[in-house]
Enzyme design. Structure first.
Site, PDB file in Angstrom:
ATOM      1  N   HIS A  52       0.837  -1.208   0.051  1.00  0.00           N
ATOM      2  CA  HIS A  52       0.028   0.040   0.043  1.00  0.00           C
ATOM      3  C   HIS A  52       0.956   1.152   0.280  1.00  0.00           C
ATOM      4  O   HIS A  52       1.943   1.077   0.474  1.00  0.00           O
ATOM      5  CB  HIS A  52      -0.883  -0.021   1.205  1.00  0.00           C
ATOM      6  N   GLU A  54       1.025   4.073   2.139  1.00  0.00           N
ATOM      7  CA  GLU A  54       1.253   4.258   3.160  1.00  0.00           C
ATOM      8  C   GLU A  54       2.658   3.250   3.730  1.00  0.00           C
ATOM      9  O   GLU A  54       3.320   3.889   4.127  1.00  0.00           O
ATOM     10  CB  GLU A  54       0.422   4.227   4.357  1.00  0.00           C
ATOM     11  N   CYS A  82      -6.325   1.774   5.875  1.00  0.00           N
ATOM     12  CA  CYS A  82      -6.508   0.505   6.069  1.00  0.00           C
ATOM     13  C   CYS A  82      -6.054  -0.239   7.749  1.00  0.00           C
ATOM     14  O   CYS A  82      -5.185   0.741   7.981  1.00  0.00           O
ATOM     15  CB  CYS A  82      -6.458  -0.609   5.254  1.00  0.00           C
ATOM     16  N   CYS A  85      -2.344  -0.391   7.624  1.00  0.00           N
ATOM     17  CA  CYS A  85      -1.703   0.872   7.566  1.00  0.00           C
ATOM     18  C   CYS A  85      -1.659   1.764   8.691  1.00  0.00           C
ATOM     19  O   CYS A  85      -0.805   2.559   9.345  1.00  0.00           O
ATOM     20  CB  CYS A  85      -2.049   1.911   6.078  1.00  0.00           C
TER      21      CYS A  85
END
Lengths: 147, 147
Positions: A52, A54, A82, A85
């Site tokens: 992801h 992040e 999410c 993260c």
């Protein structure tokens, strides 16, 4: 207060992700008014569940500062983090998180639940909905093209 | 049912971590009865907030299978996963998680809260407390030495 300049850069990274067939999410980490790390979603390219925006930004930021604690940092991310993260933000001790669009499927900063309201003893300043329309538009256009 | 063999390997990795001055946590990922990936805590060595045992194991497993979905996999980890790692398990879709000691400070599989009870639409089979004494002893010895 959140600054447009940093979210614009995160939106550019999100747009780059979309151009490569990735769900458009971009992220920058700012310290002392300077972008010290960036990331964008690369989950399809690398076939890695961790990639992801992040996570890649935090990975880069820890490397740049040679520090597993990112105190004094602000994260700008186009989509609500999410659980993974949000948990990484918690572990890194990032002071402020500015996100764009909310995520009612996977959001762990209020969208589905708020991990920072749980008893983990850390709570960054959260600014949700910053430039949310631009972020949501990128996502909407991306999913419209897929169909 | 969980198998001792796999947790013993995770405990060995945790013990290796302790020998290097890291909080002793080890993790293996198993598929079709074979260990396909391993990880141990390296947070101090790399000064990276992400470098928990589970994250490094998931990273290795995705690389090994060239797949961001780890369906059909079982994770063995000596300590209850934190929110970041539980979120990574969720994102990778790992079917089963076997953990040793509970973590009442950072555990996101029941210790503090259970991320899999939230509305994220994924819930692995969870076996907590498997060989918990061995795992807790490693942690206790590590923190006793620090003081």
């Amino acid at each position: 207060m959140p600054e447009k300049f940093f979210m614009e850069r995160a939106l550019k990274l999100a747009s780059d992700a979309a151009a490569e067939g990735e769900v458009p999410v971009g992220c920058v980490i700012v310290r002392n008014g300077i972008i010290i790390a960036e990331g964008r979603n690369r989950r399809e390219e690398t076939q890695n569940a961790l990639h992801h925006a992040e996570i890649l930004a935090i990975d880069n930021a820890c490397f740049a500062l040679h520090n597993r604690r990112l105190a004094g940092c602000t994260m700008y991310v186009t989509l609500e983090p999410c659980p993974m993260c949000a948990g990484a933000i918690l572990n890194a001790g990032i002071d402020e998180v500015v996100f764009g669009a909310s995520d009612t499927n996977m959001g762990a900063c209020g969208g589905v639940m708020n991990i920072f309201e749980e008893a983990f003893g850390f709570k960054p300043k959260l600014y949700g909905g910053f430039m949310a329309e631009e972020s949501a538009r990128l996502l909407k256009d991306f999913f419209a093209k897929l169909r």
